[in-house]
Design a protein around this motif. Structure first.
Motif, mmCIF file in Angstrom:
data_model
loop_
_atom_site.group_PDB
_atom_site.id
_atom_site.type_symbol
_atom_site.label_atom_id
_atom_site.label_comp_id
_atom_site.label_asym_id
_atom_site.label_seq_id
_atom_site.Cartn_x
_atom_site.Cartn_y
_atom_site.Cartn_z
ATOM 1 N N TRP A 205 0.835 -1.203 0.000
ATOM 2 C CA TRP A 205 0.000 0.000 0.000
ATOM 3 C C TRP A 205 0.871 1.254 0.000
ATOM 4 N N ALA A 206 1.930 1.251 0.813
ATOM 5 C CA ALA A 206 2.819 2.413 0.886
ATOM 6 C C ALA A 206 3.492 2.670 -0.466
ATOM 7 N N ALA A 207 3.910 1.612 -1.124
ATOM 8 C CA ALA A 207 4.539 1.761 -2.443
ATOM 9 C C ALA A 207 3.554 2.354 -3.450
ATOM 10 N N LEU A 208 2.294 1.904 -3.377
ATOM 11 C CA LEU A 208 1.268 2.418 -4.288
ATOM 12 C C LEU A 208 0.978 3.887 -3.995
ATOM 13 N N LEU A 221 2.527 7.195 -15.182
ATOM 14 C CA LEU A 221 1.791 6.515 -14.114
ATOM 15 C C LEU A 221 1.471 5.080 -14.507
ATOM 16 N N GLN A 222 1.016 4.886 -15.731
ATOM 17 C CA GLN A 222 0.672 3.542 -16.191
ATOM 18 C C GLN A 222 1.880 2.616 -16.131
ATOM 19 N N SER A 227 4.610 -1.814 -13.126
ATOM 20 C CA SER A 227 5.733 -2.365 -12.372
ATOM 21 C C SER A 227 5.293 -2.763 -10.968
ATOM 22 N N TRP A 228 4.453 -1.915 -10.333
ATOM 23 C CA TRP A 228 3.948 -2.229 -8.988
ATOM 24 C C TRP A 228 3.130 -3.516 -9.019
ATOM 25 N N GLN A 229 2.291 -3.697 -10.020
ATOM 26 C CA GLN A 229 1.444 -4.886 -10.105
ATOM 27 C C GLN A 229 2.273 -6.164 -10.251
ATOM 28 N N ILE A 230 3.365 -6.065 -10.963
ATOM 29 C CA ILE A 230 4.254 -7.229 -11.121
ATOM 30 C C ILE A 230 4.900 -7.590 -9.785
ATOM 31 N N PRO A 236 -4.244 -6.908 -2.229
ATOM 32 C CA PRO A 236 -5.688 -6.634 -2.357
ATOM 33 C C PRO A 236 -6.017 -5.452 -3.267
ATOM 34 N N ALA A 237 -5.050 -4.567 -3.511
ATOM 35 C CA ALA A 237 -5.312 -3.432 -4.408
ATOM 36 C C ALA A 237 -5.112 -3.795 -5.868
ATOM 37 N N ASN A 238 -4.478 -4.930 -6.103
ATOM 38 C CA ASN A 238 -4.136 -5.317 -7.477
ATOM 39 C C ASN A 238 -5.345 -5.949 -8.136
#
Length: 634
Positions: A205-208, A221-222, A227-230, A236-238
């Protein structure tokens, strides 16, 4: 089945007195009926049944008073809930009941604004001893109390635990949004330190939040989110949540044939609004398309009424309001903005479909100044700001901007802007006072006179300065006097009034700063340049000049808003782009003082040099004449 399980659990404590089922049948029926009322959303009716049971069964009075208090609390009657809590004899409670009692008391404390007291009670609770419903109440209360006391990380942790108990999709989405919005209130440095690889949920969450707070352009941003999703495939945010969270900012922009301009014609912001309006009109009058234009006085009516009136009279784009309170009132009162709004201000963490925000924000100023200092490979800085609320706010912005590029703030010093002697803050900033203190101690130990030359700290790479030219003309020579002449100084835009007095401004030599390109005819030229619009801005005092440039861009954005997320626009107030929150960001031009003159050096990104151009102010700040360093209209 779920309700039956809840009822069975809530009645478990009654079974011990059921030695003869027929005799106790009414007792069980009333208790079951009360539980059904609670589950059906009728807590007041349930409370009345629990009260009767408490009176008719003295041996179970504590248990039923506890249930009564829970029902009253659920109904919102905190005062009556407290009354029944006070009747409970805690000496006879089970561990489970004692935990429930503390939870009730904590929730009552929160209703009265006593977050610290609520946290103390919550700390005494063992959530594993609570049933599922009360565990949800526990984590909600913990999140709320932690947020009120400023512990946003603890609040987010509580919401993460709450999320593990939720099953309804809409409640899960709401809770996820609360986690993210809470974390986004934290400084980037804290978010950066809290990041952790999967499977750490809080770290994810903090990274997001860190990515979103960087406010990149949509394309960047995209890439960052991909990269965050990988890195966090099971977070839970993915998935649906992240898609939905970003999606509201998407829009389809149609070139308007009619526009409305909402600005105050009187009141404390009238002069600032007039400067902005004059810039707007010079751009409008030179536009080949010239959509129809209506101007509304935002001082005479509330923004919601004006917005609806503008739409009724054909507006396809509304530009304004200027005042932050008016923007919030419009956004909060109108469920759906059917016509796009280009607000002439910016409010952090505010976004809504069809809302665009454009301001001469000091956040842009501090971000660009940090980028300029980074270009020279500086790492450790000292910040010097005027000792007032505005100076402290700017120091916070600068600190965050510098830490965002992994810089280190050694010290922040505040000075008296009305003074001409800056000896004390400079000595503190350079640690010269510590050097003098060490000398005095050594002289006492040796008990003899010794030669001494105070030495400044040697770890300073640069100084970030917030000062008007008049103040800086005294402060900069004193920095030289106190051995800091070789330390680069980077100043915020108010160091420059738009013109120079070489005989005086030689005291500003070597100070670098970044400002809107319109302030430099060498960088921004054409029919909207400062030279070309001299008849307009000369009618205003210096403090309003940049608002003329903002007005020019406010109109020119009408023709560029639809492409701004993908294609930057080289405007009077900067190279403009649109981030994922529909907030317009500005890249500034930079310059430095040499022999009392300003020497423009261009944009930080050299490839962004523009071709010839043919075509968070606060109320407090505007009331003080919209000083250039403090552009965010509150």
């Amino acid at each position: 089945m779920r309700n039956q399980l809840i009822i069975t659990a809530s009645l478990a404590f009654l079974t011990a007195c059921a030695t003869h089922a027929p005799r106790n049948q009414p007792y069980f029926e009333q208790a079951a009926q009360a539980d059904v009322l609670m589950q059906g959303g009728h807590p007041l009716e349930a409370a009345e049944l629990y009260k009767k049971l408490a009176r008719s069964h003295p041996s179970q009075q504590n248990s039923f008073n506890l249930l009564t208090a829970e029902a009253l609390l659920q109904s919102g009657d905190h005062a009556q809930a407290q009354r029944y809590v006070d009747q409970i004899n805690t000496n006879t409670l089970s561990i489970e009941q004692f935990n429930r009692l503390n939870l009730i008391r904590a929730r009552i404390d929160l209703s009265m604004g006593s977050a610290e007291s609520a946290l103390l009670r919550l700390n005494d609770i063992q959530p594993v001893r609570l049933n599922e419903i009360n565990r949800k109440h526990f984590y909600r209360a913990q999140a709320f109390a932690s947020s009120l006391t400023g512990d946003l990380l603890a609040s987010s942790r509580a919401r993460i635990r709450l999320g593990e108990l939720l099953v309804q999709a809409d409640l899960i989405q709401q809770n996820n949004a609360s986690i993210l919005e809470t974390l986004r209130l934290l400084p980037s440095s804290i978010l950066f330190q809290t990041q952790a690889p999967s499977p750490d949920i809080l770290g994810g969450w903090a990274a997001l939040a860190y990515i979103l707070n960087k406010n990149p352009q949509i394309s960047a941003l995209q890439s960052a989110l991909g990269s965050w999703q990988i890195k966090h495939p099971y977070h839970p945010a993915n998935g649906d949540f992240l898609t939905a969270y970003i999606q509201p900012t998407s829009f389809t922009y149609h070139q308007p044939n009619a526009i409305a301009l909402l600005l105050p014609h009187s009141g404390p912001f009238a002069t600032a609004a007039n400067a902005l309006r004059q810039g707007f009109m010079v751009a409008y009058q030179q536009d080949a398309r010239q959509p129809s234009l209506r101007i509304y006085d935002s001082q005479s009516q509330d923004p919601v009424t004006l917005y609806q009136q503008a739409i009724a009279e054909g507006a396809e784009l509304v530009i304004g309001p200027l005042h932050k309170d008016n923007i919030l009132q419009l956004v909060n009162s109108v469920e759906k903005l059917s016509v796009p709004v280009l607000a002439l201000n910016s409010i952090e963490n505010l976004s809504k479909p069809n809302l665009f925000q454009f301001a001469l924000s000091p956040i842009d100023d501090t971000r660009e100044l940090a980028a300029r200092a980074l270009l020279d490979n500086h790492k450790n800085v000292v910040i010097m700001m005027p000792d007032n609320s505005k100076g402290r706010r700017l120091a916070n912005y600068l600190t965050e901007s510098w830490q965002d590029v992994e810089g280190h703030v050694l010290e922040i010093q505040y000075y008296n802007a009305k003074s001409h002697d800056f000896t004390q803050p400079i000595q503190h900033a350079l640690n010269l006072d510590e050097s003098t203190s060490r000398f005095k101690q050594l002289r006492r130990v040796l008990n003899r006179s010794i030669e001494f030359m105070p030495r400044r700290r040697q770890d300073i790479d640069a100084i970030f300065l917030g000062a008007y030219a008049k103040t800086a003309r005294s402060l900069n020579p004193q920095l030289n006097f106190f051995q800091a002449g070789n330390v680069p100084v980077f100043a915020l835009p108010d160091i420059y009034s738009g013109s120079t007095i070489p005989s005086l401004d030689s005291d500003l030599n070597n100070i670098s700063f970044c400002d809107i390109p319109w302030m430099f005819d060498e960088i921004y030229h054409g029919s909207f340049s400062k030279a070309a619009t001299a008849d307009i801005w000369r009618a205003f005092s210096t403090r309003y000049h940049r608002l003329v440039a903002m007005g020019i861009d406010a109109f020119n954005l009408v023709n560029h808003l639809g492409q701004l997320a993908q294609e930057k626009y080289q405007g009077a107030t900067g190279i403009l782009s649109l981030n994922f929150e529909n907030r317009i960001q500005r890249e500034l031009a930079c310059a430095y003082f040499n022999d009392g003159y300003v020497v423009p050096t261009g944009y930080i990104n050299a490839s962004a040099e523009p071709a010839a151009m043919e075509y968070e102010f606060s109320d407090e700040e505007l009331e003080e004449a919209a000083q250039p360093i403090f552009h965010d209209i509150r």
